[in-house]
Write an enzyme that holds these catalytic residues in place. Structure first.
Site, PDB file in Angstrom:
ATOM      1  N   ILE A 184      23.653  23.865-141.833  1.00 30.90           N
ATOM      2  CA  ILE A 184      22.301  24.418-141.832  1.00 30.90           C
ATOM      3  C   ILE A 184      21.691  24.303-143.226  1.00 30.90           C
ATOM      4  CG2 ILE A 184      23.035  26.816-142.299  1.00 30.90           C
ATOM      5  CD1 ILE A 184      20.902  27.613-140.091  1.00 30.90           C
ATOM      6  N   CYS A 185      20.379  24.107-143.245  1.00 33.09           N
ATOM      7  CA  CYS A 185      19.619  24.096-144.505  1.00 33.09           C
ATOM      8  C   CYS A 185      18.353  24.908-144.248  1.00 33.09           C
ATOM      9  CB  CYS A 185      19.337  22.668-144.970  1.00 33.09           C
ATOM     10  SG  CYS A 185      18.298  21.707-143.841  1.00 33.09           S
ATOM     11  N   ARG A 186      17.274  24.584-144.901  1.00 35.22           N
ATOM     12  CA  ARG A 186      16.031  25.329-144.703  1.00 35.22           C
ATOM     13  C   ARG A 186      15.358  24.935-143.392  1.00 35.22           C
ATOM     14  NH1 ARG A 186      10.841  24.407-145.253  1.00 35.22           N
ATOM     15  NH2 ARG A 186      11.154  22.441-146.309  1.00 35.22           N
TER      16      ARG A 186
ATOM     17  N   THR B  62      17.450  27.406-141.298  1.00 31.24           N
ATOM     18  CA  THR B  62      17.372  28.840-141.583  1.00 31.24           C
ATOM     19  C   THR B  62      15.969  29.383-141.331  1.00 31.24           C
ATOM     20  OG1 THR B  62      19.132  28.600-143.211  1.00 31.24           O
ATOM     21  CG2 THR B  62      17.829  30.607-143.335  1.00 31.24           C
TER      22      THR B  62
END
Length: 106
Positions: A61-63, A89
């Site tokens: 996961i990232c932004r 996220t």
């Protein structure tokens, strides 16, 4: 690259079946991350592969999903069962799910 929907990710997250890997930078992580997510920034991932389990799915996961897609592809090529979390996220938080601030991973 394989991608998992936010709802699929939420189910795996709730039952603890997947390892959650956050590949953002430290400051982004501190500002808000998925509970239980382990931070290994994208720039350091290749030197920390030993810290990632091979015996279960890895949800990256990232932004927003761009960095996680790239890193999930990298991990898949390295033999991991890796998936990028669609929407990242930001989507997790917008859906009303819990976000942890600070360095705590829980």
């Amino acid at each position: 690259m394989r991608e998992i929907t936010l709802d699929q990710f939420a189910t795996s997250h709730a039952d603890g079946s997947a390892f959650v890997l956050d590949v953002r930078e430290g400051m982004e992580y501190v500002q808000g991350h998925v509970p239980g997510a382990v931070l290994i920034p994208m720039s350091r991932l290749s030197s920390h592969l030993a810290d990632i389990p091979r015996d279960r799915a890895v949800h990256v996961i990232c932004r927003s999903g761009n960095r996680s897609a790239s890193m999930a592809d990298f991990l898949e090529r390295a033999g991991y069962d890796a998936y990028s979390v669609a929407g990242g996220t930001d989507a997790w938080a917008r859906s009303g799910r819990p976000v942890v601030t600070g360095r705590d991973t829980h």
